[in-house]
Write a protein that holds these residues in place. Structure first.
Motif: not given
Lengths: 223, 248
Positions: A129-132, B82-83, B87, B89, B94, B106-107, B155-156, B159
């Protein structure tokens, strides 16, 4: 029956330098075999959970064949059988490394499969979902967590494989047991020599246990 | 072109179970759409289809101009979608092996090749924003549920998504922590973020939603402004559902 037997400490101590010559072979075959086995385990373990049947089936076949036949038969097959096929002799150390690699690889495949499957599906969903990409999600999110869980069973396999190298005395590899047999043939001190051989195996396997425990503790500290 | 999500005639099955039935739904840029319904009604499945975590069988889906075909069709734009879609949850999800800061870094670093320095600065700014700037070096399990969910939101956001999906973000939280997560979401809505929120928090829905959608057995049976839906529901299913959840 009254036994007159007395443990001959001097004979035991005298045997050490000769027996110790076998240690490098034991270590080399175990280490070489396990490193290759680990690579095989990652490859076939991951293939065995692939969605595509034509990747999954061969992997499952490999795992079942090498888990389901004795490693002694495997090494005899490689050492005495394969030369007929490839038309040239195989060096006993190579045969030993190959047997450990193929055999441990099958067990490690199952360890890898179990480790990867034990990670919650939400982890990969979060990554995706983060695009990875699937590959990025696997290697940066799933694998590090799975590997941590794989350490104890990998340690088990390491210890089993180290002990399995003792079987390669039958194809003439000068490892620990073989050295012991040769030494006993000259001195007739079976009790003392096998005792020392056992202690040497124990020293190797205990060192491995210790290293793994340290590795695990480091992992836990950051989890 | 301010419609960021366009869903047309979407149908989805889990085996023989028909979970989404002819869903038509568009979401405007900046809009906050709250989706309510009983458990098993298909509301989570619906938003999981928007970022391709679930595939659908028939219909059409477009997210910010990128079409995502039904199962077996062209999925090439999935990565692009997705980029742009973040999302959150129910179970936070995590990454337990990474610190809070690294969870957020990370992302951007992997997907957008953001440099470590920039990613780190972004992570710290976002943690400030969700009110836990002092927790960056901790691991997720060392935080409370409410804090973990706020990290998941940060985290979301790292991006820089155009759309945020929330899948029951407060359902796994202890009651005293629900407020802090809803506060962050409320702020986000105020700043103009486009949001699709599946929730059981009716107070939040009434206050923050621009539009409320009620789903019953895979169908949208009621849709409208929160005051209309809550005070004057037209469909008897909606009436029954609301009288059950609003009674206590």
């Amino acid at each position: 029956m009254d036994s007159q037997f007395q443990f001959d400490w001097q004979a035991a101590i005298n045997s050490i330098p000769y027996l110790a010559k076998g240690i490098p072979y034991t270590l080399m075959i175990s280490f070489g075999g396990l490193v290759i086995g680990f690579v095989l385990g990652i490859i076939f373990g991951l293939l065995s959970i692939n969605k595509k049947w034509y990747l999954r089936w061969p992997a499952t076949a490999y795992i079942e064949i090498f888990r389901g036949t004795p490693i002694l038969v495997q090494v005899l097959f490689i050492f005495y059988g394969l030369p007929d096929l490839i038309g040239g002799p195989i060096d006993p150390i190579t045969a030993g490394i190959a047997a450990i690699a193929l055999n441990s690889g099958a067990y490690i495949s199952e360890v890898v499969r179990g480790g990867v499957q034990s990670i919650d599906k939400g982890q990969s969903e979060a990554g995706l979902s983060l695009g990875l990409s699937r590959t990025q999600t696997f290697w940066s999110i799933i694998w590090p967590q799975a590997f941590r869980r794989m350490i104890p069973p990998l340690g088990n396999q390491g210890i089993v494989s180290i002990k399995d190298t003792s079987l390669f005395s039958v194809i003439g590899v000068g490892e620990l047991v073989r050295q012991g047999q040769v030494y006993i043939a000259n001195t007739f001190t079976a009790f003392e020599v096998y005792f020392v051989v056992a202690i040497m195996y124990l020293a190797i396997t205990l060192s491995l246990s210790l290293i793994l425990r340290l590795l695990e503790r480091r992992g836990v500290a950051s989890a | 072109m301010s419609q960021i999500v366009k869903i047309k005639g979407m149908n989805k099955y889990f085996g023989k179970l028909h979970v989404l039935k002819d869903i038509d739904l568009t979401v405007e840029q900046g809009e906050v759409v709250v989706i309510i319904g009983a458990s098993g009604s298909g509301k989570s499945t619906l938003i999981r289809c928007v970022n391709g975590l679930e595939e659908y069988e028939r219909g059409a889906l477009e997210v910010d101009g990128f079409g995502l075909a039904p199962k077996g069709g062209n999925q090439k734009s999935l990565a692009e979608i997705r980029k742009e879609v973040g999302m959150v949850f129910q179970q936070f999800n995590l990454f337990p092996h990474l610190t809070v800061r690294k969870n957020i870094m990370l992302a951007p670093m992997k997907v957008k090749n953001t440099s470590e320095v920039v990613a780190k600065a972004t992570a710290e700014r976002l943690l400030e924003r969700v009110g836990i700037g002092n927790q960056a070096d901790k691991f997720p399990t060392q935080l409370s549920g409410g804090q973990q969910q706020r990290v998941a939101i940060a985290r979301a956001l790292a991006m820089e998504p155009k759309l945020m999906l929330f899948d029951e973000p407060t359902s796994a939280l202890d009651p005293e922590m629900i407020g802090e997560v809803l506060d962050v979401m409320r702020e986000l809505a105020k700043e103009g973020m486009t949001m699709m929120v599946v929730t059981h928090e009716m107070g939040f829905a009434r206050e923050v939603a621009d539009r409320v959608i009620y789903i019953h057995e895979g169908q949208i049976v009621e849709e409208g402004k929160p005051d209309d839906v809550f005070d004057n529901p037209q469909n008897e299913r909606t009436q029954a559902f609301l009288s059950r959840v609003l009674a206590h």
